[in-house]
Scaffold this motif. Structure first.
Motif, PDB file in Angstrom:
ATOM      1  N   MET A   1      39.238  49.264  57.135  1.00 23.99           N
ATOM      2  CA  MET A   1      39.742  49.628  55.811  1.00 23.99           C
ATOM      3  C   MET A   1      39.259  48.691  54.710  1.00 23.99           C
ATOM      4  N   PRO A   2      39.357  47.369  54.848  1.00 22.00           N
ATOM      5  CA  PRO A   2      38.827  46.512  53.767  1.00 22.00           C
ATOM      6  C   PRO A   2      37.326  46.646  53.576  1.00 22.00           C
ATOM      7  N   SER A   3      36.586  46.810  54.669  1.00 24.28           N
ATOM      8  CA  SER A   3      35.133  46.911  54.540  1.00 24.28           C
ATOM      9  C   SER A   3      34.699  48.156  53.782  1.00 24.28           C
ATOM     10  N   MET A   4      35.498  49.231  53.838  1.00 17.89           N
ATOM     11  CA  MET A   4      35.142  50.468  53.165  1.00 17.89           C
ATOM     12  C   MET A   4      35.767  50.585  51.778  1.00 17.89           C
ATOM     13  N   ILE A   5      36.902  49.949  51.545  1.00 17.40           N
ATOM     14  CA  ILE A   5      37.612  50.105  50.278  1.00 17.40           C
ATOM     15  C   ILE A   5      37.183  49.061  49.259  1.00 17.40           C
ATOM     16  N   ILE A   6      37.123  47.792  49.650  1.00 17.08           N
ATOM     17  CA  ILE A   6      36.835  46.705  48.718  1.00 17.08           C
ATOM     18  C   ILE A   6      35.350  46.710  48.378  1.00 17.08           C
ATOM     19  N   ALA A   7      35.053  46.848  47.108  1.00 18.31           N
ATOM     20  CA  ALA A   7      33.662  46.936  46.662  1.00 18.31           C
ATOM     21  C   ALA A   7      33.042  45.567  46.420  1.00 18.31           C
ATOM     22  N   ASP A   8      33.814  44.593  45.992  1.00 19.15           N
ATOM     23  CA  ASP A   8      33.289  43.267  45.671  1.00 19.15           C
ATOM     24  C   ASP A   8      33.236  42.414  46.935  1.00 19.15           C
ATOM     25  N   PRO A   9      32.062  41.958  47.375  1.00 18.64           N
ATOM     26  CA  PRO A   9      31.994  41.118  48.592  1.00 18.64           C
ATOM     27  C   PRO A   9      32.774  39.816  48.457  1.00 18.64           C
ATOM     28  N   ALA A  10      32.941  39.314  47.246  1.00 17.90           N
ATOM     29  CA  ALA A  10      33.680  38.066  47.065  1.00 17.90           C
ATOM     30  C   ALA A  10      35.174  38.228  47.308  1.00 17.90           C
ATOM     31  N   LEU A  11      35.672  39.464  47.351  1.00 14.62           N
ATOM     32  CA  LEU A  11      37.093  39.724  47.560  1.00 14.62           C
ATOM     33  C   LEU A  11      37.379  40.265  48.954  1.00 14.62           C
ATOM     34  N   GLN A  12      36.435  40.152  49.865  1.00 10.97           N
ATOM     35  CA  GLN A  12      36.627  40.677  51.204  1.00 10.97           C
ATOM     36  C   GLN A  12      37.575  39.794  52.009  1.00 10.97           C
ATOM     37  N   THR A  13      38.219  40.413  52.992  1.00  5.99           N
ATOM     38  CA  THR A  13      39.143  39.692  53.857  1.00  5.99           C
ATOM     39  C   THR A  13      38.379  38.938  54.940  1.00  5.99           C
ATOM     40  N   LEU A  14      39.090  38.128  55.695  1.00 13.59           N
ATOM     41  CA  LEU A  14      38.461  37.249  56.674  1.00 13.59           C
ATOM     42  C   LEU A  14      37.741  38.004  57.798  1.00 13.59           C
ATOM     43  N   PRO A  15      38.314  39.055  58.395  1.00 13.29           N
ATOM     44  CA  PRO A  15      37.558  39.769  59.446  1.00 13.29           C
ATOM     45  C   PRO A  15      36.236  40.341  58.953  1.00 13.29           C
ATOM     46  N   VAL A  16      36.185  40.820  57.723  1.00  8.94           N
ATOM     47  CA  VAL A  16      34.944  41.373  57.181  1.00  8.94           C
ATOM     48  C   VAL A  16      33.930  40.256  56.945  1.00  8.94           C
ATOM     49  N   ILE A  17      34.372  39.122  56.455  1.00  5.89           N
ATOM     50  CA  ILE A  17      33.474  37.993  56.236  1.00  5.89           C
ATOM     51  C   ILE A  17      32.873  37.529  57.558  1.00  5.89           C
ATOM     52  N   GLN A  18      33.660  37.534  58.598  1.00  5.29           N
ATOM     53  CA  GLN A  18      33.142  37.138  59.911  1.00  5.29           C
ATOM     54  C   GLN A  18      32.085  38.113  60.408  1.00  5.29           C
ATOM     55  N   GLN A  19      32.260  39.377  60.140  1.00  8.34           N
ATOM     56  CA  GLN A  19      31.262  40.363  60.536  1.00  8.34           C
ATOM     57  C   GLN A  19      29.979  40.201  59.728  1.00  8.34           C
ATOM     58  N   VAL A  20      30.096  39.840  58.452  1.00  7.15           N
ATOM     59  CA  VAL A  20      28.916  39.639  57.621  1.00  7.15           C
ATOM     60  C   VAL A  20      28.046  38.525  58.173  1.00  7.15           C
ATOM     61  N   PHE A  21      28.664  37.479  58.712  1.00  3.48           N
ATOM     62  CA  PHE A  21      27.926  36.341  59.236  1.00  3.48           C
ATOM     63  C   PHE A  21      27.665  36.450  60.736  1.00  3.48           C
TER      64      PHE A  21
END
Length: 305
Positions: free
Chosen positions: A242-262
């Protein structure tokens, strides 16, 4: 001249012992478990504990290793020496303070909103069950349990973008919406076990429905509120889709999404990835340990009327 009082059963000692004997006969005997059954249960519990704890031990071991030790592939070997290098890199690469704060705000807001709205909706439904509107509202909420977020993801992304909720606020709103069904089900089952005489006493004393709910009913619902809260907290904290699809600004992403980015960057540095995962699961474990007593109490009381 001595007089004797006639007692039921006379002076026969055997007659006075008959009720005691009959009470002993109807007393249920406690069934003792056989040694074989005890051993089987013990072995199953040990195997279950190993299945749960072994991955966690490997994660802790890998997180405290250095980069040279992690690439050797010996997952079960203890770190020698112990190092916090992985935690330092994970802290920096994932912008942990910012992403942690965003995840904490989203999770806390979704949890509080789910508990409060579900409790009020369940109280209205359970106390007006004879009215068709409330009864069908309950069935409507139950039907929503069969519609997971992936099925409605495209429409939700479109709607949140149109109304300006492509941010953590939109994630909070959607979390509350998608957790209402299961939460109302739990609260309604729990409310049916509460005596309505307590509410009637409050109304006789002049309390309104709103005050009766907050001063009498809601405090009694705290065990189930803890159960609903821990489920909502785990869902909000661990959610990735849900956060990965809803939040448009990468700087406002939650921790699980940030972990996936890296993830690509962590693919060769296993100690960094496991350190990041441990940092993420510590708050969930801490919250569950604090509330496990109320969680189990809420589940058992909600199942018994």
């Amino acid at each position: 001249m001595q007089t004797t009082l006639d007692t039921p059963g006379g002076d026969d000692p055997a007659s006075s012992r008959e009720p005691l004997a009959s009470s002993e006969q109807v007393r249920p005997t406690r069934r003792r478990s056989s040694p074989a059954r005890t051993w089987i249960v013990t072995i199953l519990l040990v195997l279950g504990a190993c299945v749960v704890l072994l991955p966690f031990v490997v994660a802790v071991s890998m997180a405290f290793k250095t980069e040279a030790q992690a690439v050797q592939g010996q997952a079960f070997a203890l770190p020698s020496p112990w190092s916090i290098e992985g935690f330092q890199q994970a802290w920096t690469l994932t912008s942990f303070p910012r992403s942690f704060a965003i995840s904490l705000v989203v999770t806390a807001s979704a949890t509080v909103g789910t508990v409060l709205l579900s409790a009020m909706a369940s109280y209205a439904i359970s106390r007006n069950w004879n009215r068709r509107l409330f009864r069908w509202s309950f069935f409507y909420l139950l039907a929503a349990m069969f519609l997971p977020f992936p099925v409605l993801a495209l429409s939700q992304v479109k709607l949140t973008g149109m109304v300006g909720l492509a941010n953590p606020g939109g994630v909070v709103l959607l979390h509350i919406m998608f957790q209402m069904s299961f939460s109302v089900l739990l609260f309604t089952a729990f409310l049916r076990s509460l005596p309505e005489e307590l509410e009637e006493s409050a109304r006789i004393d002049g309390a309104s429905t709103w005050r009766t709910f907050w001063t009498v009913v809601f405090p009694l619902m705290m065990p189930m509120a803890a159960t609903v809260g821990i489920f909502a907290m785990l869902k909000g904290w661990n959610d990735f889709m849900m956060p990965s699809m809803i939040i448009a600004d990468p700087a406002l992403q939650t921790l699980p999404v940030i972990q996936q980015v890296f993830q690509d960057q962590f693919s060769n540095n296993y100690h960094v990835s496991f350190a990041s995962y441990l940092l993420a699961i510590v708050p969930a474990i801490f919250a569950y340990v604090l509330s496990q007593r109320w969680v189990m109490s809420g589940l058992t009381q909600g199942a018994i009327k």
